[in-house]
Design a protein around this motif. Structure first.
Motif, PDB file in Angstrom:
ATOM      1  N   SER A 179       0.804  -1.224   0.000  1.00 53.54           N
ATOM      2  CA  SER A 179       0.000   0.000   0.000  1.00 53.54           C
ATOM      3  C   SER A 179       0.835   1.272   0.000  1.00 53.54           C
ATOM      4  CB  SER A 179      -0.933   0.023   1.222  1.00 53.54           C
ATOM      5  OG  SER A 179      -1.799  -1.090   1.234  1.00 53.54           O
ATOM      6  N   LEU A 180       1.932   1.272   0.753  1.00 56.96           N
ATOM      7  CA  LEU A 180       2.689   2.508   0.989  1.00 56.96           C
ATOM      8  C   LEU A 180       3.168   3.209  -0.278  1.00 56.96           C
ATOM      9  CD1 LEU A 180       4.713   1.562   4.186  1.00 56.96           C
ATOM     10  CD2 LEU A 180       3.067   3.440   3.965  1.00 56.96           C
ATOM     11  N   PRO A 181       3.642   2.501  -1.320  1.00 59.67           N
ATOM     12  CA  PRO A 181       4.131   3.230  -2.499  1.00 59.67           C
ATOM     13  C   PRO A 181       3.045   3.974  -3.263  1.00 59.67           C
ATOM     14  CG  PRO A 181       4.990   0.986  -2.445  1.00 59.67           C
ATOM     15  CD  PRO A 181       3.882   1.055  -1.443  1.00 59.67           C
ATOM     16  N   SER A 182       1.777   3.668  -2.964  1.00 61.41           N
ATOM     17  CA  SER A 182       0.678   4.294  -3.706  1.00 61.41           C
ATOM     18  C   SER A 182      -0.404   4.775  -2.744  1.00 61.41           C
ATOM     19  CB  SER A 182       0.098   3.286  -4.710  1.00 61.41           C
ATOM     20  OG  SER A 182      -0.897   3.884  -5.509  1.00 61.41           O
ATOM     21  N   LEU A 183       0.046   5.375  -1.627  1.00 63.07           N
ATOM     22  CA  LEU A 183      -0.867   5.781  -0.555  1.00 63.07           C
ATOM     23  C   LEU A 183      -0.787   7.274  -0.303  1.00 63.07           C
ATOM     24  CD1 LEU A 183      -2.747   5.045   1.906  1.00 63.07           C
ATOM     25  CD2 LEU A 183      -0.624   4.820   3.242  1.00 63.07           C
ATOM     26  N   SER A 184      -1.963   7.896  -0.141  1.00 59.03           N
ATOM     27  CA  SER A 184      -2.018   9.298   0.271  1.00 59.03           C
ATOM     28  C   SER A 184      -3.105   9.464   1.325  1.00 59.03           C
ATOM     29  CB  SER A 184      -2.258  10.217  -0.941  1.00 59.03           C
ATOM     30  OG  SER A 184      -3.376   9.801  -1.686  1.00 59.03           O
ATOM     31  N   TYR A 185      -3.253  10.696   1.811  1.00 58.83           N
ATOM     32  CA  TYR A 185      -4.163  10.985   2.921  1.00 58.83           C
ATOM     33  C   TYR A 185      -5.080  12.157   2.567  1.00 58.83           C
ATOM     34  CZ  TYR A 185      -1.039   8.026   5.634  1.00 58.83           C
ATOM     35  OH  TYR A 185      -0.295   6.957   6.084  1.00 58.83           O
ATOM     36  N   HIS A 186      -6.275  12.127   3.135  1.00 59.50           N
ATOM     37  CA  HIS A 186      -7.227  13.233   2.966  1.00 59.50           C
ATOM     38  C   HIS A 186      -7.740  13.619   4.341  1.00 59.50           C
ATOM     39  CE1 HIS A 186     -10.352  15.746   1.237  1.00 59.50           C
ATOM     40  NE2 HIS A 186     -11.272  15.088   1.907  1.00 59.50           N
ATOM     41  N   GLN A 187      -7.604  14.899   4.678  1.00 59.61           N
ATOM     42  CA  GLN A 187      -8.008  15.374   5.997  1.00 59.61           C
ATOM     43  C   GLN A 187      -9.529  15.400   6.141  1.00 59.61           C
ATOM     44  OE1 GLN A 187      -5.869  15.999   8.589  1.00 59.61           O
ATOM     45  NE2 GLN A 187      -4.337  15.154   7.170  1.00 59.61           N
ATOM     46  N   TYR A 188      -9.980  15.199   7.339  1.00 61.94           N
ATOM     47  CA  TYR A 188     -11.419  15.139   7.607  1.00 61.94           C
ATOM     48  C   TYR A 188     -12.040  16.531   7.527  1.00 61.94           C
ATOM     49  CZ  TYR A 188     -15.780  13.703   9.863  1.00 61.94           C
ATOM     50  OH  TYR A 188     -17.099  13.427  10.135  1.00 61.94           O
ATOM     51  N   GLU A 189     -13.151  16.639   6.801  1.00 62.67           N
ATOM     52  CA  GLU A 189     -13.866  17.912   6.659  1.00 62.67           C
ATOM     53  C   GLU A 189     -15.326  17.797   7.080  1.00 62.67           C
ATOM     54  OE1 GLU A 189     -13.331  19.918   2.927  1.00 62.67           O
ATOM     55  OE2 GLU A 189     -11.329  19.058   2.608  1.00 62.67           O
ATOM     56  N   GLY A 190     -15.663  16.712   7.750  1.00 67.22           N
ATOM     57  CA  GLY A 190     -17.055  16.484   8.117  1.00 67.22           C
ATOM     58  C   GLY A 190     -17.704  15.515   7.151  1.00 67.22           C
ATOM     59  N   LEU A 191     -19.028  15.398   7.221  1.00 67.03           N
ATOM     60  CA  LEU A 191     -19.740  14.508   6.313  1.00 67.03           C
ATOM     61  C   LEU A 191     -19.496  14.937   4.869  1.00 67.03           C
ATOM     62  CD1 LEU A 191     -23.165  14.099   8.168  1.00 67.03           C
ATOM     63  CD2 LEU A 191     -21.185  12.567   8.213  1.00 67.03           C
ATOM     64  N   ALA A 192     -19.319  13.954   4.002  1.00 70.24           N
ATOM     65  CA  ALA A 192     -18.952  14.252   2.608  1.00 70.24           C
ATOM     66  C   ALA A 192     -20.180  14.691   1.809  1.00 70.24           C
ATOM     67  CB  ALA A 192     -18.306  13.035   1.973  1.00 70.24           C
ATOM     68  N   VAL A 193     -20.662  15.881   2.116  1.00 69.44           N
ATOM     69  CA  VAL A 193     -21.847  16.398   1.425  1.00 69.44           C
ATOM     70  C   VAL A 193     -21.546  17.707   0.702  1.00 69.44           C
ATOM     71  CG1 VAL A 193     -23.468  15.282   3.006  1.00 69.44           C
ATOM     72  CG2 VAL A 193     -22.611  17.570   3.547  1.00 69.44           C
ATOM     73  N   ASN A 194     -20.317  18.190   0.820  1.00 72.48           N
ATOM     74  CA  ASN A 194     -19.943  19.477   0.242  1.00 72.48           C
ATOM     75  C   ASN A 194     -19.202  19.251  -1.068  1.00 72.48           C
ATOM     76  OD1 ASN A 194     -19.073  22.025  -0.360  1.00 72.48           O
ATOM     77  ND2 ASN A 194     -18.058  22.408   1.613  1.00 72.48           N
ATOM     78  N   ASP A 195     -19.770  19.740  -2.163  1.00 72.61           N
ATOM     79  CA  ASP A 195     -19.134  19.572  -3.465  1.00 72.61           C
ATOM     80  C   ASP A 195     -17.763  20.230  -3.528  1.00 72.61           C
ATOM     81  OD1 ASP A 195     -21.049  17.991  -4.593  1.00 72.61           O
ATOM     82  OD2 ASP A 195     -22.061  19.607  -5.681  1.00 72.61           O
ATOM     83  N   GLU A 196     -17.537  21.250  -2.706  1.00 80.51           N
ATOM     84  CA  GLU A 196     -16.244  21.929  -2.713  1.00 80.51           C
ATOM     85  C   GLU A 196     -15.127  21.009  -2.221  1.00 80.51           C
ATOM     86  OE1 GLU A 196     -16.584  25.496  -0.482  1.00 80.51           O
ATOM     87  OE2 GLU A 196     -17.992  26.460  -1.879  1.00 80.51           O
ATOM     88  N   GLU A 197     -15.492  19.992  -1.438  1.00 76.92           N
ATOM     89  CA  GLU A 197     -14.476  19.058  -0.934  1.00 76.92           C
ATOM     90  C   GLU A 197     -13.970  18.133  -2.042  1.00 76.92           C
ATOM     91  OE1 GLU A 197     -13.853  15.637   2.548  1.00 76.92           O
ATOM     92  OE2 GLU A 197     -15.773  16.681   2.369  1.00 76.92           O
ATOM     93  N   LYS A 198     -14.758  17.972  -3.094  1.00 76.23           N
ATOM     94  CA  LYS A 198     -14.401  17.019  -4.136  1.00 76.23           C
ATOM     95  C   LYS A 198     -13.055  17.343  -4.767  1.00 76.23           C
ATOM     96  CE  LYS A 198     -17.703  15.651  -6.945  1.00 76.23           C
ATOM     97  NZ  LYS A 198     -18.897  15.621  -7.823  1.00 76.23           N
ATOM     98  N   ALA A 199     -12.778  18.608  -5.027  1.00 73.80           N
ATOM     99  CA  ALA A 199     -11.508  18.993  -5.651  1.00 73.80           C
ATOM    100  C   ALA A 199     -10.330  18.636  -4.749  1.00 73.80           C
ATOM    101  CB  ALA A 199     -11.502  20.484  -5.959  1.00 73.80           C
ATOM    102  N   ARG A 200     -10.491  18.818  -3.445  1.00 74.41           N
ATOM    103  CA  ARG A 200      -9.412  18.491  -2.521  1.00 74.41           C
ATOM    104  C   ARG A 200      -9.231  16.983  -2.426  1.00 74.41           C
ATOM    105  NH1 ARG A 200     -11.885  23.041  -0.394  1.00 74.41           N
ATOM    106  NH2 ARG A 200     -13.401  21.875   0.846  1.00 74.41           N
ATOM    107  N   LEU A 201     -10.320  16.265  -2.464  1.00 72.49           N
ATOM    108  CA  LEU A 201     -10.249  14.807  -2.446  1.00 72.49           C
ATOM    109  C   LEU A 201      -9.532  14.296  -3.694  1.00 72.49           C
ATOM    110  CD1 LEU A 201     -11.257  12.199  -0.984  1.00 72.49           C
ATOM    111  CD2 LEU A 201     -13.275  12.335  -2.426  1.00 72.49           C
ATOM    112  N   GLN A 202      -9.875  14.848  -4.835  1.00 74.30           N
ATOM    113  CA  GLN A 202      -9.240  14.447  -6.091  1.00 74.30           C
ATOM    114  C   GLN A 202      -7.745  14.749  -6.065  1.00 74.30           C
ATOM    115  OE1 GLN A 202     -11.670  16.908  -8.576  1.00 74.30           O
ATOM    116  NE2 GLN A 202     -13.257  15.342  -8.890  1.00 74.30           N
TER     117      GLN A 202
END
Length: 255
Positions: free
Chosen positions: A137-160
């Motif tokens: 997993s480690l060579p192809s692993l990244s992290y996404h910080q918690y922003e609350g329930l995933a209902v905000n379309d603005e979070e999608k760009a950061r997730l991507q």
């Protein structure tokens, strides 16, 4: 308690769609079998070949109730495209649609809330090189910080952006996610990530000093794994066996 609506699509969709439905339904059943499910929450999605249409679970069903026929077909906005009597969880599909939108190779996306992935994702050091499983997993692993329930379309760009071209993602305080060109690839990646997290927690819980895998070994083992597995994951070799397991557990998933 009224029974679930009877749905049968066998013989009413293309052979390629039916096979994808069977694979994805089997994956849901395997996730339930291994205890990785979260009542009616979390999702596994798969892109229909040659389209921008996706299969995802009906909202309100447990994973051991998912069948090839009751999977729901949607577009990237989560709009239901067939005459399914079921609905989907729009909030739950937000994460999946974000990834499908930018990753043409991510034909299958698995997102789970297992205790092990949540725990390791929430540690300051994240996943450490403490086992052979973590090497996958480690060579192809990244992290996404918690922003609350995933209902905000603005979070999608950061997730991507956070996932990038990686195939494994730990969502801090939230869970784990893997992608793959096939259902089998995504499943085996999740199997390895889950096992790596479980082992790390066992080691850290022992109170003993952990021995990390040396960096030169880390640098080489991912390429070694590609040779052993005859591809980028064990999906090509292991998925047929996992599919046979699903049939043994309950062939009803393929209805």
């Amino acid at each position: 308690m009224p029974p679930l609506p009877a749905v049968s699509l066998k013989g009413r969709v293309s052979d390629s769609e039916w096979q994808l439905r069977v694979d994805l339904a089997a994956c849901y059943r395997l996730v339930a079998h291994y205890g990785w499910d979260d009542t009616i929450y979390t999702h596994l999605s798969a892109r229909l070949p040659g389209t921008d249409h996706y299969l995802v679970n009906a909202f309100g069903l447990t994973f051991d109730e998912v069948t090839a026929s009751n999977l729901v077909k949607v577009d990237l906005k989560g709009t239901i495209l067939d005459n399914s009597p079921f609905q989907i969880n729009p909030a739950g599909f937000t994460i999946h649609s974000a990834i499908h939108e930018v990753r043409d190779d991510a034909h299958c996306v698995i997102h789970l809330h297992t205790p092990a992935t949540i725990a390791v994702a929430s540690l300051a050091g994240g996943l450490r090189p403490l086992s052979q499983y973590s090497m996958f997993s480690l060579p192809s692993l990244s992290y996404h910080q918690y922003e609350g329930l995933a209902v905000n379309d603005e979070e999608k760009a950061r997730l991507q952006s956070d996932l990038g071209q990686n195939n494994h993602l730990l969502l801090v305080n939230h869970g784990g996610l893997t992608v793959g060109e096939t259902v089998g690839d995504a499943f085996m990646r999740m199997f390895d990530l889950q096992r790596a997290c479980e082992i790390q927690l066992l080691i850290q819980g022992s109170g003993q000093k952990a021995i990390e895998v040396a960096q030169p070994v880390q640098d080489g083992i991912y390429q070694q794994a590609k040779v052993v597995h005859s591809g980028s994951t064990g999906g090509q070799k292991a998925w047929p066996a996992m599919l046979r397991k699903a049939w043994r557990l309950d062939p009803g998933f393929a209805e």
